[in-house]
Scaffold this active site. Structure first.
Site, short mmCIF file in Angstrom:
data_model
loop_
_atom_site.label_atom_id
_atom_site.label_comp_id
_atom_site.label_asym_id
_atom_site.label_seq_id
_atom_site.Cartn_x
_atom_site.Cartn_y
_atom_site.Cartn_z
N GLY A 127 11.90 94.02 2.03
CA GLY A 127 11.43 92.64 2.14
C GLY A 127 10.17 92.55 2.97
N GLU A 244 6.29 105.76 3.49
CA GLU A 244 6.25 105.36 2.09
C GLU A 244 5.03 105.94 1.39
OE1 GLU A 244 6.13 101.29 -0.66
OE2 GLU A 244 5.84 101.16 1.50
#
Length: 396
Positions: A127, A244
Site C-alpha cells: 500500500g 524491491e
C-alpha cells in the site's frame, strides 16, 4: 572479477538443479514457459514446496529461517529457478516487508509475522502508491489518526498488485500533516479483512485483473501494528524500495526469455531461412544479449558486497533490467509478426488446451508484451530512478 564458479559453487548448482528437476510440478513449469497466467494457488503451491525445503527466503538471516547462503549461491538459486521456469516467490512478503520487519519491528512483531511470511500463510500486498502520490510518493494523503489503542485509517491506494488475494497490506499513512511531508509518514501492517476496506479491480492492457484500487473508510488498525516509530515511516519506505528495485532486474528470467526468443526466431522463416539467420534481426538479438551479460556482471558486483543493504546502485539495476525485459517482448512480437494478432483469454487462463490461432507459443505474446509496459513504471518510474542515480551516484 572472477567469473568462474568454484568447485563448491558448481556442486551447489547441481544440488539446486536436482531439487528443481524433482520438485517443480510440470503444470506450473508449462504455464511459466508458455507465458500463461498463474493463479493464487499456483503461487502458494510453489512457495510451500520451496519452504518445506527451507529455501523460500535465501537472503534472510539464518536466525529467522534463512539459508545462510552466500551472495553467489543466492544468485545461482535465482538463476536456476529462472532456467527451470518456476513460478516466482512473490516479493511482497519475503523480499519487501520482511526486511523492514527484521530491521525495524519489535520482537513480538518479528515472532508473529516472519514465520507466516516464510511459509506463505499470509499473502501480502503493498500500500504505497495513491492517485496523487505515485512517483512523488511522499505526497501521499491516506491518513491514520490516533484513537486510543487504534489508528483510524482513511484514504485510497492504487496499483495494488494482486491485492484481491491478499491477507495483509503494508501501508504508508500520514500521521502528522503539520511537518515536512517526508517526516509525517508512518508504516502500518493492516489486515485486509478489517471492516471498511474495499478492493476494486483495475483491468490491465492485457485484460488481466492484476492490480487494484484499495479504499480505507474509517478502518480501525491496532497501534500494535505500527512498525518502528510513528512518523519515521519514510525511512522504512526507502529501505523497502531498495530491496524491491534490486529484484526487478530479474536477470535470470531475462536469460530464459532470451533463449525462448532465439528458439522462436529459429521457427520463423524469412526468405526461406530461419529469422534468426537474418543479419538485421540477429544483430538486434546479439546486442540485447551483450547488454544482458553486462547487466548480470553489474548485479554480481552489487550483490557481492556482503553485509550491505541495497544502495542507489539498485536504481541502475532497476532501470536497465526493466528496459531489457521490454526489449525482449518487443523482439518476440517482431519475430512472430501477424501471429501476435489473435487474443485468446481462455487459453491464457488455461481454460482450453490450445490457442485459437493454432500457434500455442505465439498466442500469449501480445498480452505478454502489453503487460510488460509496466516494468519501467513500478518500483519507482525509471525517470525517478535516473534522478536518484544523478544525485546519489554522480553527485550532480
Amino acid at each position: 572479477m572472477d567469473l568462474h564458479y568454484t568447485a563448491e559453487e558448481s556442486a551447489f548448482r547441481d544440488t539446486v538443479r536436482a531439487f528443481l528437476d524433482t520438485h517443480l510440478p510440470e503444470d506450473l513449469q508449462r504455464k511459466v514457459r508458455r507465458h500463461l497466467r498463474l493463479n493464487r494457488d499456483d503461487y502458494v503451491r510453489w512457495h510451500k514446496i520451496v519452504a518445506q525445503q527451507g529455501w523460500a527466503a535465501p537472503a534472510w538471516p539464518v536466525e529467522y529461517g534463512g539459508t545462510g547462503w552466500t551472495s553467489v549461491q543466492r544468485h545461482i538459486w535465482e538463476d536456476e529457478c529462472a532456467r527451470a521456469a518456476t513460478p516466482p516467490i512473490l516479493p511482497f512478503g519475503v523480499n519487501m516487508v520482511a526486511p523492514v520487519i527484521m530491521a525495524f519491528a519489535n520482537a513480538e512483531q518479528k515472532a508473529y509475522y516472519l514465520p507466516r511470511i516464510l511459509n506463505c500463510d499470509d499473502w501480502w500486498c503493498q500500500g504505497y502508491s495513491e492517485p496523487g502520490a505515485g512517483s512523488d510518493l511522499a505526497s501521499l494523503k491516506t491518513t491514520a489518526e490516533r484513537d486510543g489503542d487504534h489508528y483510524i485509517v482513511n484514504g485510497q491506494k492504487t496499483w495494488t498488485t494482486l491485492g484481491q488475494h491478499a491477507d495483509m497490506i503494508f501501508c504508508l499513512v500520514r500521521t502528522d500533516s503539520t511537518v515536512r511531508k517526508q517526516e509525517g509518514i508512518s508504516f502500518l501492517l493492516i489486515d485486509m479483512k478489517t471492516p471498511g476496506i474495499t478492493v476494486r479491480p483495475i483491468i490491465m492492457l492485457d485484460e488481466e485483473h492484476e492490480v487494484n484500487e484499495v479504499f480505507f473508510d474509517n478502518v480501525r488498525v491496532p497501534v500494535s501494528n505500527l512498525v518502528g516509530q510513528e512518523n519515521k515511516g519514510w525511512t522504512y519506505a526507502k529501505y523497502l524500495l531498495g530491496h524491491e528495485r534490486t529484484g526487478i532486474a530479474a536477470v535470470g528470467r531475462s536469460k530464459r526469455e532470451l533463449t525462448f526468443l532465439k528458439q522462436l526466431a529459429m521457427q520463423q522463416n524469412k526468405r526461406g531461412a530461419p529469422l534468426l539467420h537474418d543479419p538485421a534481426f540477429a544483430a538486434k538479438v546479439a546486442t540485447l544479449e551483450i547488454e544482458l551479460m553486462a547487466l548480470e556482471m553489474t548485479v554480481l558486483r552489487v550483490i557481492s558486497e556482503e553485509g550491505k543493504g541495497p544502495g542507489p546502485q539498485a536504481s541502475m539495476l532497476k532501470v536497465r533490467g526493466s528496459e531489457l525485459q521490454q526489449q525482449l517482448t518487443e523482439l518476440m512480437l517482431e519475430a512472430i509478426g501477424p501471429q501476435a494478432l489473435p487474443f485468446d483469454p481462455d487459453f491464457l487462463d488455461g481454460s482450453v488446451p490450445h490457442g485459437a490461432g493454432g500457434d500455442d507459443l505465439a498466442a500469449p505474446l501480445a498480452a505478454y508484451y502489453f503487460n510488460y509496459r509496466k516494468t519501467s513504471i513500478y518500483g519507482g518510474s525509471n525517470e525517478i530512478q535516473k534522478n536518484i542515480i544523478t544525485q546519489m551516484i554522480l553527485g550532480l
